[in-house]
Design a protein around this motif. Structure first.
Motif, PDB file in Angstrom:
ATOM      1  N   ARG A   9       0.863  -1.181   0.000  1.00  9.27           N
ATOM      2  CA  ARG A   9       0.000   0.000   0.000  1.00  9.27           C
ATOM      3  C   ARG A   9       0.898   1.228   0.000  1.00  9.27           C
ATOM      4  NH1 ARG A   9      -4.030  -1.104   4.849  1.00  9.27           N
ATOM      5  NH2 ARG A   9      -2.054  -1.547   5.861  1.00  9.27           N
ATOM      6  N   TYR A  11       1.471   5.685  -0.736  1.00  8.61           N
ATOM      7  CA  TYR A  11       0.925   7.041  -0.724  1.00  8.61           C
ATOM      8  C   TYR A  11       1.590   7.838  -1.836  1.00  8.61           C
ATOM      9  CZ  TYR A  11      -1.100   6.049   3.830  1.00  8.61           C
ATOM     10  OH  TYR A  11      -1.830   5.508   4.852  1.00  8.61           O
ATOM     11  N   HIS A  23       2.905   2.570   3.115  1.00 13.55           N
ATOM     12  CA  HIS A  23       2.174   2.453   4.372  1.00 13.55           C
ATOM     13  C   HIS A  23       3.052   1.888   5.488  1.00 13.55           C
ATOM     14  CE1 HIS A  23      -1.339   2.097   6.929  1.00 13.55           C
ATOM     15  NE2 HIS A  23      -0.987   0.854   7.191  1.00 13.55           N
ATOM     16  N   LYS A  99      -2.025  14.732   5.665  1.00 13.10           N
ATOM     17  CA  LYS A  99      -2.962  13.711   5.179  1.00 13.10           C
ATOM     18  C   LYS A  99      -3.698  14.170   3.923  1.00 13.10           C
ATOM     19  CE  LYS A  99      -6.701  10.694   6.474  1.00 13.10           C
ATOM     20  NZ  LYS A  99      -7.892  10.536   7.270  1.00 13.10           N
ATOM     21  N   LYS A 104      -4.035   7.654  -1.231  1.00 14.42           N
ATOM     22  CA  LYS A 104      -3.760   6.225  -1.105  1.00 14.42           C
ATOM     23  C   LYS A 104      -3.743   5.600  -2.491  1.00 14.42           C
ATOM     24  CE  LYS A 104      -6.044   5.597   3.356  1.00 14.42           C
ATOM     25  NZ  LYS A 104      -7.187   4.946   4.018  1.00 14.42           N
ATOM     26  N   ASP A 105      -2.746   4.772  -2.744  1.00 15.00           N
ATOM     27  CA  ASP A 105      -2.658   4.016  -3.988  1.00 15.00           C
ATOM     28  C   ASP A 105      -2.516   2.538  -3.661  1.00 15.00           C
ATOM     29  OD1 ASP A 105      -2.848   6.057  -5.857  1.00 15.00           O
ATOM     30  OD2 ASP A 105      -0.703   6.442  -5.851  1.00 15.00           O
ATOM     31  N   TRP A 107      -4.752   0.306  -2.608  1.00 10.99           N
ATOM     32  CA  TRP A 107      -5.424  -0.118  -1.380  1.00 10.99           C
ATOM     33  C   TRP A 107      -6.566  -1.038  -1.733  1.00 10.99           C
ATOM     34  CZ3 TRP A 107      -4.570   1.765   3.805  1.00 10.99           C
ATOM     35  CH2 TRP A 107      -3.405   2.537   3.895  1.00 10.99           C
TER      36      TRP A 107
END
Length: 107
Positions: A9, A11, A23, A99, A104-105, A107
């Protein structure tokens, strides 16, 4: 088992989707930026650091540098270069990414 099929996972920069961290590199999700929540990462990739400056933050005096996406130049957060308080030394060399500036990539 499904996690193995998906892969790590990650970012990415919310603006251009440039990969910036994974992650598994999150040290803490309990950080606060002026714009809201932020995550402390042990590593980041594809970023460029701005000039270092001393700042008085909630946890004391730190030397920090803003970090920007290496592709689009978007300000993503900051990196801790030096912590003056002994209890804050664990932050040195780590990166805070806001944030709302990361997506998110995978996921």
């Amino acid at each position: 088992m499904a996690d193995n099929l998906i892969g790590p996972r990650r970012y990415s920069c919310y603006r251009c989707r440039n990969l910036v961290s994974c992650h598994e590199d999150i040290v803490s999700k309990g950080f606060q930026a002026s714009s809201g929540r932020a995550f402390l990462f042990s590593h980041a990739a594809n970023i460029v650091e701005g000039p270092k400056e001393d700042q008085h933050l909630l946890t004391g005096l730190h030397t920090v540098a803003d970090v920007y996406c290496a592709d689009c130049g978007e300000l993503l957060g900051w990196t801790y270069k030096r912590a003056f308080e002994e209890s804050q030394k664990y932050k040195e060399g780590k990166i805070v990414l806001e944030k709302f500036k990361i997506a998110k990539d995978n996921w």
